[in-house]
Design an enzyme around this catalytic site. Structure first.
Site, PDB file in Angstrom:
ATOM      1  N   LYS A 160     -36.987 -46.696 -34.354  1.00 12.42           N
ATOM      2  CA  LYS A 160     -36.565 -46.033 -35.600  1.00 12.42           C
ATOM      3  C   LYS A 160     -36.247 -47.077 -36.668  1.00 12.42           C
ATOM      4  O   LYS A 160     -36.701 -46.976 -37.813  1.00 12.42           O
ATOM      5  CB  LYS A 160     -35.327 -45.179 -35.300  1.00 12.42           C
ATOM      6  N   CYS A 178     -19.619 -45.209 -44.954  1.00 12.39           N
ATOM      7  CA  CYS A 178     -20.108 -44.287 -43.951  1.00 12.39           C
ATOM      8  C   CYS A 178     -19.142 -44.334 -42.796  1.00 12.39           C
ATOM      9  O   CYS A 178     -18.193 -45.104 -42.800  1.00 12.39           O
ATOM     10  CB  CYS A 178     -21.521 -44.625 -43.518  1.00 12.39           C
ATOM     11  N   ARG A 190     -19.451 -50.916 -45.007  1.00 12.46           N
ATOM     12  CA  ARG A 190     -20.864 -51.264 -45.116  1.00 12.46           C
ATOM     13  C   ARG A 190     -21.348 -51.474 -46.544  1.00 12.46           C
ATOM     14  O   ARG A 190     -22.151 -50.709 -47.070  1.00 12.46           O
ATOM     15  CB  ARG A 190     -21.732 -50.212 -44.431  1.00 12.46           C
ATOM     16  N   PRO A 191     -20.867 -52.512 -47.186  1.00 14.70           N
ATOM     17  CA  PRO A 191     -21.322 -52.773 -48.553  1.00 14.70           C
ATOM     18  C   PRO A 191     -22.775 -53.245 -48.587  1.00 14.70           C
ATOM     19  O   PRO A 191     -23.353 -53.562 -47.547  1.00 14.70           O
ATOM     20  CB  PRO A 191     -20.387 -53.886 -49.016  1.00 14.70           C
ATOM     21  N   ARG A 222     -30.939 -37.934 -35.662  1.00 17.44           N
ATOM     22  CA  ARG A 222     -31.283 -38.960 -36.664  1.00 17.44           C
ATOM     23  C   ARG A 222     -32.103 -40.074 -36.027  1.00 17.44           C
ATOM     24  O   ARG A 222     -32.924 -40.688 -36.697  1.00 17.44           O
ATOM     25  CB  ARG A 222     -30.004 -39.594 -37.232  1.00 17.44           C
TER      26      ARG A 222
HETATM   27  C1  UD1 Z   1     -28.914 -52.298 -39.155  1.00 17.92           C
HETATM   28  C2  UD1 Z   1     -29.364 -51.152 -38.284  1.00 17.92           C
HETATM   29  C3  UD1 Z   1     -28.171 -50.552 -37.554  1.00 17.92           C
HETATM   30  C4  UD1 Z   1     -27.396 -51.617 -36.796  1.00 17.92           C
HETATM   31  C5  UD1 Z   1     -27.062 -52.801 -37.711  1.00 17.92           C
HETATM   32  C6  UD1 Z   1     -26.432 -53.966 -36.993  1.00 17.92           C
HETATM   33  C7  UD1 Z   1     -31.271 -50.207 -39.474  1.00 17.92           C
HETATM   34  C8  UD1 Z   1     -31.823 -49.070 -40.234  1.00 17.92           C
HETATM   35  N1  UD1 Z   1     -29.983 -50.131 -39.118  1.00 17.92           N
HETATM   36  O1  UD1 Z   1     -28.034 -51.771 -40.132  1.00 17.92           O
HETATM   37  O2  UD1 Z   1     -28.667 -49.570 -36.638  1.00 17.92           O
HETATM   38  O3  UD1 Z   1     -26.191 -51.075 -36.308  1.00 17.92           O
HETATM   39  O4  UD1 Z   1     -28.248 -53.275 -38.354  1.00 17.92           O
HETATM   40  O5  UD1 Z   1     -27.241 -54.394 -35.974  1.00 17.92           O
HETATM   41  O6  UD1 Z   1     -31.965 -51.152 -39.176  1.00 17.92           O
HETATM   42  N2  UD1 Z   1     -22.651 -56.217 -44.602  1.00 17.92           N
HETATM   43  C9  UD1 Z   1     -22.036 -56.710 -45.737  1.00 17.92           C
HETATM   44  N3  UD1 Z   1     -22.752 -56.752 -46.910  1.00 17.92           N
HETATM   45  C10 UD1 Z   1     -24.060 -56.358 -46.977  1.00 17.92           C
HETATM   46  C11 UD1 Z   1     -24.687 -55.873 -45.820  1.00 17.92           C
HETATM   47  C12 UD1 Z   1     -23.960 -55.819 -44.637  1.00 17.92           C
HETATM   48  O7  UD1 Z   1     -20.868 -57.056 -45.709  1.00 17.92           O
HETATM   49  O8  UD1 Z   1     -24.642 -56.422 -48.068  1.00 17.92           O
HETATM   50  C13 UD1 Z   1     -21.902 -56.157 -43.317  1.00 17.92           C
HETATM   51  C14 UD1 Z   1     -21.788 -54.742 -42.780  1.00 17.92           C
HETATM   52  O9  UD1 Z   1     -20.704 -54.052 -43.361  1.00 17.92           O
HETATM   53  C15 UD1 Z   1     -21.606 -55.000 -41.289  1.00 17.92           C
HETATM   54  C16 UD1 Z   1     -22.436 -56.261 -41.058  1.00 17.92           C
HETATM   55  O10 UD1 Z   1     -22.645 -56.839 -42.338  1.00 17.92           O
HETATM   56  O11 UD1 Z   1     -20.262 -55.278 -41.019  1.00 17.92           O
HETATM   57  C17 UD1 Z   1     -23.777 -56.015 -40.405  1.00 17.92           C
HETATM   58  O12 UD1 Z   1     -24.461 -54.980 -41.081  1.00 17.92           O
HETATM   59  P1  UD1 Z   1     -26.042 -54.973 -41.270  1.00 17.92           P
HETATM   60  O13 UD1 Z   1     -26.666 -55.944 -40.343  1.00 17.92           O
HETATM   61  O14 UD1 Z   1     -26.353 -55.083 -42.712  1.00 17.92           O
HETATM   62  O15 UD1 Z   1     -26.410 -53.497 -40.805  1.00 17.92           O
HETATM   63  P2  UD1 Z   1     -27.616 -52.667 -41.381  1.00 17.92           P
HETATM   64  O16 UD1 Z   1     -28.713 -53.608 -41.698  1.00 17.92           O
HETATM   65  O17 UD1 Z   1     -27.132 -51.738 -42.437  1.00 17.92           O
END
Ligand code: UD1
Length: 419
Positions: free
Chosen positions: A22, A119, A124-125, A399
Site C-alpha cells: 500500500k 492525526c 505528524r507535521p 485503509r
Molecule cells: C510513512 C508510512 C507510514 C509509516 C511511517 C513511518 C506511507 C504512506 N506511510 O509515513 O505507514 O508509519 O512512514 O515508517 O508510506 N515528521 C516530521 N516532519 C515531517 C515529516 C515527518 O517531524 O515533515 C516526523 C513524524 O511526525 C514522525 C516521524 O517524522 O514522528 C516519521 O514520520 P514519516 O517517516 O514522515 O512518516 P510518513 O512518511 O508520514
C-alpha cells in the site's frame, strides 16, 4: 458501519499470498504525475487509501483508472494536469496525499495542497517536506490551511533532513528529478519503499544514486516518461499475517514476499521462539510454545517498523513473561493498549514504552481502534482470544489491508464481516 467478528481459538495453518505494498503504491501513484506518458502499476492493492489517491489524481486532472482486464492493474496518465490543487476533503482523509506536492510543483511550477493537519497517532507535521521543496526553490506560502508552492524551474541543492521521514524523502526526491542540476538529500529515509520509488523513477528516465542509504543524489533531467511496474510485496501485511499465525500457535507461510525487507520483524519473531523458514520469496513461521519475552524498539528502517508495533504487541500479550515495547517514531501510537487491556492483557504504559506481562489467555471483547495498524493488532489479538472479538470501525483496517478477513479465513480463522 462494518465490523469484523472473530471467534478466537482456531489454529491458523496454510499458505497465503501477500498483496502489493500500500505504501509503495501511494508514493508511486503520486510520482506518476511527473511522467508525460502513461504509467501502469500492477499488483496494486485495492484498499481505501489507494482509492483516495485515485480520486485525488483525478481531481488534479490526471486520467487514472483500473484496467478492464486485471483488477489490480492501475493506469495513470498525467499528460494533462489541469488543476494542480489538492482539495482539503481528499487530503484530510489521508496524509499520504501530501506526496503529490513535490511532483505537482516540479511538473506544473505551482501547487496548492491542503495542510494535512494532525492525526490519531501524533502531530505528524510536514515541515520537512516543505523545507526540502523550499530549498529546491519553491516559494512556500500557507494560506488558510492550504500550502501554496510556486517556483519554476526548481534548482538542485543540498538538503539535510532534521528527522528521518519516509514520505518527506519520497516527496522531495520526486520533485528533484526534474530540478536543474544536482540535489543531495542527507539523512534520507532508507525504507524499501524509498528504494522502489527511486528504481521506478530511474526507469522513467530520472538519475538517482544512493537510494537505500541515508545520502541520495539526484541529477535533474528535463522530462520523465511513463513505465509499467509491478509493486513489491506489502511487508507490513506479510508481517501481520505471520504474527496472526503465531499467536494461534499455528503454521503459516506467506508467499510472494521479499523477506529481506522484513528482516527486523523476522529477527524479533525468532527471538520469541518462532521457527522460521525463509526462502527467496516466502516465509513460513511455526510457533513453538507461548512467545518468549523480548524487547522491541521501533525505529526507521532498517529498524523495527512502527507499522508492526501493535501486531507484535498483541503477540507478546500471550507471552510467557514480561516484554518491553518502545515506540520512538510516533509520539502517540499506543491507542491499542487500552483495548488490549480490555481483552485481558496486562500492559503498563510508561512514556514511550509499554511493559507487557504475558498472560495465558486473552478474552474476546468488542473493541475499537483509531488507526490502521492498531486495528490490525486488535484483530491479531482476537484470533487468540476466548470467545468473540468484535473489531469496530473496520474502515481503518480497510485503509490498508486487502480482503483481510478472506485471507485469514483461508488459513482457518473463524472470522466474518458484518455490515
Ligand atoms: C510513512 C508510512 C507510514 C509509516 C511511517 C513511518 C506511507 C504512506 N506511510 O509515513 O505507514 O508509519 O512512514 O515508517 O508510506 N515528521 C516530521 N516532519 C515531517 C515529516 C515527518 O517531524 O515533515 C516526523 C513524524 O511526525 C514522525 C516521524 O517524522 O514522528 C516519521 O514520520 P514519516 O517517516 O514522515 O512518516 P510518513 O512518511 O508520514
Amino acid at each position: 458501519m462494518d465490523r469484523i467478528v472473530v471467534e478466537g481459538g482456531a489454529r491458523l495453518e496454510g499458505c497465503v499470498a501477500a498483496s502489493g505494498s500500500k505504501n509503495s503504491t501511494l508514493a508511486l501513484m503520486a510520482a506518476a504525475l511527473l511522467a508525460e506518458g502513461e504509467t501502469v502499476l500492477e499488483r496494486v492493492p485495492r484498499v481505501r487509501d489507494v482509492h483516495h489517491m485515485l480520486e485525488l489524481l483525478r481531481a488534479l486532472g490526471a486520467r487514472a483508472e483500473w484496467d478492464a482486464e486485471d483488477p489490480t492493474r492501475l493506469r495513470i496518465d498525467a499528460a494533462e494536469l489541469t488543476n494542480p490543487e489538492a482539495p482539503y476533503e481528499l487530503v484530510r482523509k489521508m496524509r499520504a496525499s501530501f506526496m503529490v506536492m513535490g511532483p505537482l510543483l516540479a511538473r506544473c511550477g505551482t501547487a496548492r495542497v491542503s495542510e494535512p493537519g494532525g492525526c490519531a497517532i501524533g502531530v505528524r507535521p510536514v515541515d520537512q517536506h516543505l523545507k526540502g521543496l523550499e530549498a529546491l526553490g519553491g516559494k512556500i506560502r500557507l494560506d488558510h490551511g492550504v500550502v501554496e508552492a510556486a517556483g519554476a524551474p526548481l534548482v538542485g541543492t543540498r538538503i539535510a533532513f532534521d528527522v528521518v521521514t519516509v514520505n518527506g524523502t519520497q516527496n522531495v526526491m520526486a520533485a528533484a528529478t526534474l530540478a536543474r542540476g544536482e540535489t543531495v538529500l542527507e539523512n534520507a529515509a532508507r525504507e524499501p519503499e524509498v528504494i522502489e520509488l527511486a528504481q521506478v523513477l530511474c526507469r522513467m528516465g530520472a538519475e538517482i544514486r544512493g537510494a537505500g542509504s541515508d545520502r541520495i543524489v539526484i541529477e535533474g533531467v528535463r522530462s520523465l516518461r511513463g513505465v509499467t511496474h509491478r509493486v513489491a510485496a506489502d511487508r507490513i501485511e506479510a508481517g501481520t499475517l505471520l504474527t496472526a499465525g503465531l499467536i494461534t500457535q499455528g503454521d503459516v507461510t506467506v508467499t510472494d514476499v521479499q523477506p529481506e525487507a522484513l528482516e527486523a520483524v523476522l529477527d524479533k519473531l525468532r527471538e520469541t521462539g518462532a521457527q522460521l523458514d525463509v526462502k527467496s520469496d516466502s516465509v513460513r513461521a511455526r510457533a513453538g510454545e507461548r512467545p518468549a519475552p523480548i524487547r522491541v524498539v521501533t525505529a526507521p528502517y532498517p529498524g523495527f517498523a512502527t507499522d508492526m508495533q501493535a501486531q507484535m504487541m498483541a503477540l507478546l500479550c500471550v507471552g510467557t513473561s514480561s516484554s518491553v515495547v518502545t515506540e520512538t517514531v510516533f509520539e502517540n501510537r499506543f491507542m491499542h493498549v487500552p483495548e488490549l487491556v480490555r481483552m485481558g492483557a496486562d500492559i503498563a504504559l510508561d512514556g514511550r514504552s509499554a511493559h507487557v506481562r504475558g498472560v495465558p489467555r486473552l478474552l474476546g471483547a468488542p473493541v475499537m481502534a483509531t488507526d490502521l495498524r492498531a486495528s490490525a493488532g486488535l484483530l491479531v489479538a482476537g484470533l487468540a482470544a476466548d470467545g468473540e472479538t468484535i473489531v469496530n470501525r473496520v474502515y481503518h483496517i480497510d485503509r490498508g489491508y486487502e480482503r483481510i478477513e478472506e485471507k485469514l479465513s483461508s488459513l482457518g480463522a473463524v472470522i466474518r464481516r458484518e455490515g
